[in-house]
Design a protein around this motif. Sequence first.
Motif: not given
Length: 367
Positions: A37-38, A42-49, A74-79
């Motif tokens: 889901y969209p 920041e927390f969800l992105y950080s758990t991936m990076t 594809i789906g590059t994210g904020e980083d």
Amino acid sequence: MPETREIKTHGHSVPVRVDPEPEREGRPALWPTVGEYPIYDEFLYSTMTTDHERSERFLAALAELAPGRRVLDIGTGEDLLWARESVKAGAEHAVAVEVIEGAFDKAADTLTALDRRDRITLLRGESTTLRFAPRAEICVAEIIGSMAGAEGAAAVLADARASHLVPRGRVVPHRAVTLAAAVRLADLLPGQPVAFAEASLPYLESVFDWNGGPFDIRLRVENPHTDALLCDGRPVEVLDFNGELRTEQRTTTRLDITRASHVDGVLTWLNLWCLPGEEPLDALRTKTNWASIYFPLFDRPLPVAPGDVLELSVETALSDDGIHPDYHLAGTLHTTDGHQHHGSLASPHHAGPFKAHPAYQALFPTA
């Protein structure tokens, strides 16, 4: 002790059964699934990076495949993570695609601060509707869910191969498989209530708001107690991103019960290969952000013994958005004394029923 809290969605209160015990390292926790889901923050992105196991495998694949080539992220994210890493690995150029507005805006800010920004093109939109030239030679996409195809990887990457990659272009990851085993939900959370982690409530509310109301969201189990598995895991969803990639499939498998206990559903988890020939990342037994997904089948826990068999069918069909799959599970438990018990669950990506199964009626009690 579990508590009942209320969340708000579209002006309505929804009671939720909650485990107020703070989450801690290694402790099992029940969450709603969120990757499909969209609602990324920041927390969800950080758990991936910061997922070391995940990152090392993607980095190794890019180190081998990206040098001198054009890469699509594809789906590059904020980083702009894999676009940046592709360029760092020697890619000629990277096209980074992001559909979520907030993530795209942050990615644009990230891009302006990069030394090699001229080697990255950032585009906003869905990769299935965008067109650009020249075509890429490598596609990297971190859109694999805890159920392999849950985030739309099959449809998105099938389209990428047809529309964005040169002939014989390569996709990273190489392969993703969902495995399933028979379990009882309570045994996955030993000594704990069967209830949502308190920290998950804002995400549950966000998904319900996005959907337009509550529905029977898939249940994500973090750090499940693996001794709860009643059999070996068997494949129920196979995605070969560089081979015959099917956007819809049906798999029937036999789960042979190996010990006496009770069963009320199945636990599913991911195996992932970023390169052919490597040992897969096993999300059930590796410290990674990918968790496992529990699907209830039977209305109550059923006793099982060695020699019993759960015949499980899993059907994957694209939802009405043409990207994210709906799952339908059906199981028949055959016991050694000749009895049969049938159970099933429809698990749509969105807009499904609410409290259609006793497991969800317990998690969302009547106020």
